[in-house]
Write an enzyme that holds these catalytic residues in place. Structure first.
Site, mmCIF file in Angstrom:
data_model
loop_
_atom_site.group_PDB
_atom_site.id
_atom_site.type_symbol
_atom_site.label_atom_id
_atom_site.label_comp_id
_atom_site.label_asym_id
_atom_site.label_seq_id
_atom_site.Cartn_x
_atom_site.Cartn_y
_atom_site.Cartn_z
ATOM 1 N N SER A 135 26.021 -64.785 47.454
ATOM 2 C CA SER A 135 26.048 -66.132 46.869
ATOM 3 C C SER A 135 26.085 -66.029 45.350
ATOM 4 O O SER A 135 25.656 -65.020 44.776
ATOM 5 C CB SER A 135 24.784 -66.884 47.288
ATOM 6 N N TYR A 148 15.351 -67.290 47.807
ATOM 7 C CA TYR A 148 16.765 -67.193 48.218
ATOM 8 C C TYR A 148 17.555 -66.396 47.181
ATOM 9 O O TYR A 148 18.306 -65.476 47.533
ATOM 10 C CB TYR A 148 17.348 -68.604 48.381
ATOM 11 N N LYS A 152 19.523 -62.678 47.684
ATOM 12 C CA LYS A 152 20.964 -62.488 47.470
ATOM 13 C C LYS A 152 21.230 -61.465 46.371
ATOM 14 O O LYS A 152 22.215 -60.722 46.423
ATOM 15 C CB LYS A 152 21.631 -63.833 47.150
HETATM 16 P P1 NAP Z 1 24.238 -72.570 57.817
HETATM 17 O O1 NAP Z 1 25.148 -73.730 57.963
HETATM 18 O O2 NAP Z 1 22.779 -72.819 57.683
HETATM 19 O O3 NAP Z 1 24.500 -71.557 59.033
HETATM 20 C C1 NAP Z 1 23.761 -70.361 59.088
HETATM 21 C C2 NAP Z 1 24.051 -69.647 60.372
HETATM 22 O O4 NAP Z 1 23.227 -68.460 60.374
HETATM 23 C C3 NAP Z 1 23.666 -70.457 61.597
HETATM 24 O O5 NAP Z 1 24.626 -70.293 62.603
HETATM 25 C C4 NAP Z 1 22.334 -69.847 62.024
HETATM 26 O O6 NAP Z 1 22.107 -69.779 63.408
HETATM 27 C C5 NAP Z 1 22.508 -68.411 61.582
HETATM 28 N N1 NAP Z 1 21.202 -67.794 61.412
HETATM 29 C C6 NAP Z 1 20.220 -68.152 60.553
HETATM 30 N N2 NAP Z 1 19.144 -67.410 60.766
HETATM 31 C C7 NAP Z 1 19.430 -66.567 61.769
HETATM 32 C C8 NAP Z 1 18.719 -65.567 62.458
HETATM 33 N N3 NAP Z 1 17.441 -65.289 62.167
HETATM 34 N N4 NAP Z 1 19.340 -64.883 63.444
HETATM 35 C C9 NAP Z 1 20.608 -65.158 63.783
HETATM 36 N N5 NAP Z 1 21.346 -66.096 63.177
HETATM 37 C C10 NAP Z 1 20.755 -66.801 62.187
HETATM 38 O O7 NAP Z 1 24.618 -71.686 56.531
HETATM 39 P P2 NAP Z 1 26.031 -71.523 55.773
HETATM 40 O O8 NAP Z 1 26.039 -72.507 54.655
HETATM 41 O O9 NAP Z 1 27.148 -71.481 56.741
HETATM 42 O O10 NAP Z 1 25.796 -70.089 55.111
HETATM 43 C C11 NAP Z 1 26.443 -68.925 55.594
HETATM 44 C C12 NAP Z 1 26.284 -67.836 54.554
HETATM 45 O O11 NAP Z 1 26.855 -68.260 53.303
HETATM 46 C C13 NAP Z 1 24.831 -67.488 54.230
HETATM 47 O O12 NAP Z 1 24.723 -66.105 53.999
HETATM 48 C C14 NAP Z 1 24.561 -68.244 52.950
HETATM 49 O O13 NAP Z 1 23.517 -67.679 52.207
HETATM 50 C C15 NAP Z 1 25.903 -68.107 52.274
HETATM 51 N N6 NAP Z 1 26.171 -69.119 51.253
HETATM 52 C C16 NAP Z 1 26.115 -70.439 51.560
HETATM 53 C C17 NAP Z 1 26.378 -71.366 50.549
HETATM 54 C C18 NAP Z 1 26.324 -72.837 50.826
HETATM 55 O O14 NAP Z 1 26.281 -73.625 49.858
HETATM 56 N N7 NAP Z 1 26.364 -73.288 52.067
HETATM 57 C C19 NAP Z 1 26.695 -70.930 49.247
HETATM 58 C C20 NAP Z 1 26.746 -69.568 48.985
HETATM 59 C C21 NAP Z 1 26.492 -68.658 49.999
HETATM 60 P P3 NAP Z 1 21.941 -70.986 64.445
HETATM 61 O O15 NAP Z 1 22.738 -72.121 63.934
HETATM 62 O O16 NAP Z 1 22.524 -70.456 65.703
HETATM 63 O O17 NAP Z 1 20.474 -71.258 64.540
#
Ligand code: NAP
Length: 227
Positions: A135, A148, A152
């Protein structure tokens, strides 16, 4: 996203958000996708939408359960370590539970899953690639994001160490560092317009990324075009 036909890809955190969109896009490109996530209902929804995807339900915060789940997975060519949690707390109120959970899922699980998959690649003499989803928060301090941001930042160094030690085996390791993406995680943190304004003002497109199924299927552009 060319060259994925027949390749076996493991995507963690594929139940929703970026991981789910990625699993669907890779599957559409001909990859054989294994989608790992924590909530069975999310994986069932994914399977309904794309029956060819193999699903694996496990909590990556549980070391032993993760090891057992991954023992069923063979011949992965590409791994995307995408799963993460974002527990927002002011620095003075950070709890041990939030710290442990965040580091277990965002960092330790990346190390564990990558070790298991890389060892299997090396054992069968296969070249491969690993992408860690980090991130912009690894570079910039954000209010209430102490833990967080720290996970990262540590993930970026883990990525460099993995690249250094796995490169000689023909396993390429990189990270991607998106800014805000309007998934559940993004919406939780950035829906308030007052909070979002200074962040959006630094983004040349003037908006957050919005990964939706429609966007991905309508466009030929790469996902980074929406970041
Ligand atoms: P999200 O919508 O919260 O989805 C996260 C996914 O990870 C969900 O499917 C969740 O599982 C799964 N997960 C979380 N904890 C877990 C665990 N203990 N074991 C197995 N699976 C787990 O997040 P996102 O926004 O798509 O983020 C995806 C990645 O991008 C992350 O690494 C995040 O840090 C990074 N990121 C996000 C943003 C942003 O603004 N969204 C920005 C920069 C980077 P379930 O749904 O099945 O419970």
């Amino acid at each position: 996203m060319e060259g994925f036909s027949g390749r076996r890809v493991l995507v963690t955190g594929a139940g929703k958000g970026i991981g789910r969109a990625l699993a669907l896009a890779l599957s559409r490109k001909g990859a054989r996708v294994v989608a790992l996530s924590r909530t069975q209902a999310h994986l069932e929804g994914l399977k309904e939408e794309c029956p060819g995807i193999q699903t694996l339900c496990v909590d990556l915060g549980d070391w032993d359960a993760t090891e057992a789940a991954l023992s069923q997975v063979e011949d992965i060519d590409l791994l995307v370590n995408n799963a993460a949690v974002a527990v927002l707390q002011p620095f003075l109120q950070v709890t041990k539970e939030a710290y442990d959970r965040s580091f277990d899922v965002n960092l330790r699980a990346v190390l564990q899953v990558s070790q298991i998959i890389a060892q299997k690649m090396i054992a069968r003499g296969a070249r491969g690639a690993i992408v860690n989803v980090s991130s912009q928060a690894s570079h910039r301090a954000l209010k209430d994001h102490t833990v967080y941001c720290a996970t990262k930042s540590a993930l970026d160094m883990l990525t460099k160490s993995m690249a250094l030690e796995l490169g000689p085996y023909g396993i390429r390791v990189n990270s991607v560092n998106p800014t805000v993406v309007m998934t559940d995680m993004g919406r939780l943190n950035w829906t308030d317009p007052e909070k979002a304004r200074p962040m959006i003002s630094r983004i040349p497109l003037g908006r957050f990324a919005d990964i939706t199924h429609q966007l991905w299927s309508r466009s030929r552009r790469t996902p980074s075009a929406y970041v």
